[in-house]
Write a protein that holds these residues in place. Structure first.
Motif, mmCIF file in Angstrom:
data_model
loop_
_atom_site.group_PDB
_atom_site.id
_atom_site.type_symbol
_atom_site.label_atom_id
_atom_site.label_comp_id
_atom_site.label_asym_id
_atom_site.label_seq_id
_atom_site.Cartn_x
_atom_site.Cartn_y
_atom_site.Cartn_z
ATOM 1 N N CYS A 258 42.469 25.864 46.526
ATOM 2 C CA CYS A 258 42.268 25.525 45.116
ATOM 3 C C CYS A 258 41.405 26.544 44.383
ATOM 4 C CB CYS A 258 41.676 24.126 44.974
ATOM 5 S SG CYS A 258 39.993 23.919 45.639
ATOM 6 N N SER A 259 40.329 26.977 45.000
ATOM 7 C CA SER A 259 39.401 27.871 44.299
ATOM 8 C C SER A 259 39.852 29.322 44.304
ATOM 9 C CB SER A 259 38.003 27.752 44.910
ATOM 10 O OG SER A 259 38.033 28.002 46.297
ATOM 11 N N SER A 260 40.559 29.756 45.353
ATOM 12 C CA SER A 260 41.051 31.138 45.349
ATOM 13 C C SER A 260 42.130 31.321 44.290
ATOM 14 C CB SER A 260 41.574 31.537 46.733
ATOM 15 O OG SER A 260 42.737 30.818 47.091
ATOM 16 N N LEU A 261 42.922 30.264 44.039
ATOM 17 C CA LEU A 261 43.914 30.343 42.970
ATOM 18 C C LEU A 261 43.227 30.527 41.620
ATOM 19 C CD1 LEU A 261 46.836 30.093 41.914
ATOM 20 C CD2 LEU A 261 46.463 27.618 41.801
ATOM 21 N N VAL A 262 42.150 29.779 41.388
ATOM 22 C CA VAL A 262 41.402 29.912 40.136
ATOM 23 C C VAL A 262 40.772 31.297 40.040
ATOM 24 C CG1 VAL A 262 39.343 29.106 38.923
ATOM 25 C CG2 VAL A 262 40.978 27.448 39.845
ATOM 26 N N GLN A 263 40.175 31.758 41.136
ATOM 27 C CA GLN A 263 39.562 33.091 41.133
ATOM 28 C C GLN A 263 40.605 34.164 40.826
ATOM 29 O OE1 GLN A 263 38.412 34.977 44.907
ATOM 30 N NE2 GLN A 263 36.332 35.239 44.078
ATOM 31 N N TYR A 264 41.757 34.088 41.493
ATOM 32 C CA TYR A 264 42.856 35.035 41.260
ATOM 33 C C TYR A 264 43.308 35.014 39.800
ATOM 34 C CZ TYR A 264 47.797 36.363 41.042
ATOM 35 O OH TYR A 264 49.007 36.913 40.670
ATOM 36 N N SER A 265 43.408 33.830 39.235
ATOM 37 C CA SER A 265 43.952 33.683 37.890
ATOM 38 C C SER A 265 43.053 34.305 36.826
ATOM 39 C CB SER A 265 44.177 32.200 37.585
ATOM 40 O OG SER A 265 45.076 31.633 38.528
ATOM 41 N N TYR A 266 41.756 34.216 37.010
ATOM 42 C CA TYR A 266 40.810 34.757 36.027
ATOM 43 C C TYR A 266 40.435 36.215 36.282
ATOM 44 C CZ TYR A 266 39.830 30.725 33.106
ATOM 45 O OH TYR A 266 39.937 29.714 32.172
ATOM 46 N N TRP A 267 40.691 36.700 37.475
ATOM 47 C CA TRP A 267 40.300 38.053 37.845
ATOM 48 C C TRP A 267 41.209 39.080 37.181
ATOM 49 C CZ3 TRP A 267 36.275 38.159 41.439
ATOM 50 C CH2 TRP A 267 35.888 39.421 41.900
ATOM 51 N N PRO A 268 40.707 40.272 36.750
ATOM 52 C CA PRO A 268 39.312 40.697 36.798
ATOM 53 C C PRO A 268 38.571 40.469 35.472
ATOM 54 C CG PRO A 268 40.655 42.578 36.291
ATOM 55 C CD PRO A 268 41.597 41.384 36.399
ATOM 56 N N THR A 269 39.238 39.833 34.484
ATOM 57 C CA THR A 269 38.574 39.607 33.201
ATOM 58 C C THR A 269 37.293 38.810 33.383
ATOM 59 O OG1 THR A 269 40.711 39.625 32.095
ATOM 60 C CG2 THR A 269 38.870 38.683 30.885
ATOM 61 N N THR A 270 37.381 37.739 34.160
ATOM 62 C CA THR A 270 36.221 36.922 34.490
ATOM 63 C C THR A 270 36.148 36.825 36.001
ATOM 64 O OG1 THR A 270 36.486 35.628 32.465
ATOM 65 C CG2 THR A 270 35.099 34.682 34.193
ATOM 66 N N LYS A 271 35.111 37.364 36.602
ATOM 67 C CA LYS A 271 34.998 37.415 38.055
ATOM 68 C C LYS A 271 34.243 36.188 38.565
ATOM 69 C CE LYS A 271 35.467 42.413 38.345
ATOM 70 N NZ LYS A 271 34.925 43.688 38.857
ATOM 71 N N LEU A 272 35.010 35.128 38.750
ATOM 72 C CA LEU A 272 34.429 33.883 39.249
ATOM 73 C C LEU A 272 34.131 33.991 40.742
ATOM 74 C CD1 LEU A 272 36.769 31.330 37.452
ATOM 75 C CD2 LEU A 272 34.364 31.778 36.919
ATOM 76 N N PRO A 273 33.130 33.242 41.215
ATOM 77 C CA PRO A 273 32.866 33.225 42.659
ATOM 78 C C PRO A 273 33.995 32.539 43.415
ATOM 79 C CG PRO A 273 31.457 31.651 41.515
ATOM 80 C CD PRO A 273 32.158 32.439 40.453
ATOM 81 N N ARG A 274 33.877 32.471 44.745
ATOM 82 C CA ARG A 274 35.000 32.092 45.592
ATOM 83 C C ARG A 274 35.257 30.595 45.722
ATOM 84 N NH1 ARG A 274 38.421 30.234 48.023
ATOM 85 N NH2 ARG A 274 39.697 31.079 49.727
ATOM 86 N N THR A 275 34.228 29.779 45.901
ATOM 87 C CA THR A 275 34.469 28.370 46.208
ATOM 88 C C THR A 275 34.399 27.496 44.960
ATOM 89 O OG1 THR A 275 32.151 27.777 46.602
ATOM 90 C CG2 THR A 275 33.389 28.754 48.452
ATOM 91 N N ALA A 276 34.960 26.289 45.073
ATOM 92 C CA ALA A 276 34.951 25.355 43.941
ATOM 93 C C ALA A 276 33.525 25.015 43.526
ATOM 94 C CB ALA A 276 35.718 24.085 44.311
ATOM 95 N N ALA A 277 32.658 24.787 44.498
ATOM 96 C CA ALA A 277 31.270 24.453 44.175
ATOM 97 C C ALA A 277 30.577 25.604 43.459
ATOM 98 C CB ALA A 277 30.509 24.088 45.449
ATOM 99 N N GLU A 278 30.824 26.823 43.937
ATOM 100 C CA GLU A 278 30.235 28.001 43.293
ATOM 101 C C GLU A 278 30.789 28.200 41.886
ATOM 102 O OE1 GLU A 278 29.440 30.748 47.289
ATOM 103 O OE2 GLU A 278 31.334 30.902 46.186
#
Length: 351
Positions: A258-278
């Motif tokens: 779940c969280s890697s999909l979100v990270q991938y989707s926003y990258w590299p415009t917004t570099k979110l951390p890896r896990t859902a909690a983070e």
């Protein structure tokens, strides 16, 4: 089926030869396929899915669709990739059945593995897409009557010279009806591969752009610990997560959690951390109420507090979310109310 000798006698440029069968029907013996579709495509092996969608997206011709490419691949090889199963008696090679001389024109190292090969799924499907896109344009410019898709398919199978000779799709009398049956069977089978439509996202900005990128991954398998900013990858099992039917599914499943999909989707415009909690921690200062959700907003579920966030999804509009749900499932769009247990909904943020 067309063979080299027929093409030589008729003076036609042999473009591609259907190596396995001209009229085909889907059956239960076909290899495992993605079951729930998305992005306008269903019923194809997962290893083909990404490349079919990429090939479709790269073509500006509106007649090109993922289902057209999928149905054509089924007719050419039934998605088979081994040399024993996907080499025709006429010498056509790989899942898209390219003749070597035609591959020299259309083949590229699309998957970046350093080899330009008709046996590589990525190379083969993108070459198929480029060739079909060119033929679709040629069909529309030709002025010949009939469906441009049918003309393009005939050109792929028999060579554009055959289309010019007959001013359209060659009749059944040509080459024993092989090209005629090839064209008609592909168009007839297309509905089997037509999945739910591509998500339509309006607006611009980080959220809508991230959602559009996420939508290109509809149907990608869930893989615990898998996925990275560059795309899907195999995951791992941690003693609790990543297992399916008693075995570690994540270790051999290329996909996202779940969280890697979100990270991938926003990258590299917004570099979110890896896990859902983070990700919650990094965005919680920009909380959004459930009544004010916008495309791309992040939604979180927890076991009672912000310290126990266990899932993240992206708001897809119209009361729905796009997410990678759990092992054994694929990236999907579902109602927010049923994506995860309603009692666990923790809140939303805007990256």
């Amino acid at each position: 089926m067309l063979i080299g000798a027929v093409a030589v006698v008729l003076g036609l440029p042999l473009i591609a030869v259907t190596g396995l069968t001209a009229v085909v029907f889907l059956d239960s013996s076909a290899k495992a396929v993605a079951s729930d579709g998305g992005a306008g495509l269903q019923g194809v092996p997962q290893e083909f899915r990404e490349w079919i969608l990429k090939a479709d997206a790269a073509c500006p011709e509106p007649e090109m669709t993922p289902a057209l490419l999928a149905s054509q691949l089924w007719a050419e090889s039934q998605f088979k990739t081994s040399r024993a199963e996907a080499t025709s008696y006429a010498g056509a090679l790989g899942p898209a059945q390219f003749m070597p001389e035609t591959w020299a024109t259309w083949g590229r190292d699309a998957d970046g593995n350093g080899v330009n090969s008709p046996w590589d799924i990525g190379d083969a499907v993108t070459a198929q897409g480029r060739m079909m896109c060119s033929l679709l344009g040629q069909a529309k410019r030709s002025g010949y009557a009939g469906d441009p898709r049918a003309l393009a398919l005939a050109g792929y199978n028999a060579g554009w010279g055959a289309v010019e000779r007959y001013g359209g799709v060659p009749p059944r009398s040509f080459a024993g009806g092989q090209t005629y049956d090839y064209v008609h069977s592909i168009l007839a089978e297309m509905p089997r591969f037509e999945g739910p439509g591509t998500l339509q996202v309006s607006g611009s900005g980080a959220g809508p752009d991230a959602l559009r990128r996420a939508a290109t991954r509809l149907g990608t398998p869930y893989s615990w610990g898998g996925g990275e900013p560059d795309g899907p990858s195999t995951g791992f099992c941690d003693g609790v997560n990543g297992y399916l039917n008693g075995s570690c599914s994540a270790s051999h499943t290329v996909g996202f959690d779940c969280s890697s999909l979100v990270q991938y989707s926003y990258w590299p415009t917004t570099k979110l951390p890896r896990t859902a909690a983070e990700q919650y921690g990094a965005t919680s200062d920009r909380a959004v109420s459930r009544n004010d959700l916008q495309p791309g907003d992040l939604l979180f579920w927890s076991h009672g507090s912000s310290s126990s966030i266990y899932h993240v999804a992206m708001y897809a509009g119209d009361g729905k979310v796009l997410h990678a749900p759990r092992t054994g499932k694929n990236v999907e769009i579902v109602p927010l109310a049923t994506a995860m247990p309603e009692r666990d909904y923790h809140g939303a943020t805007r990256p």
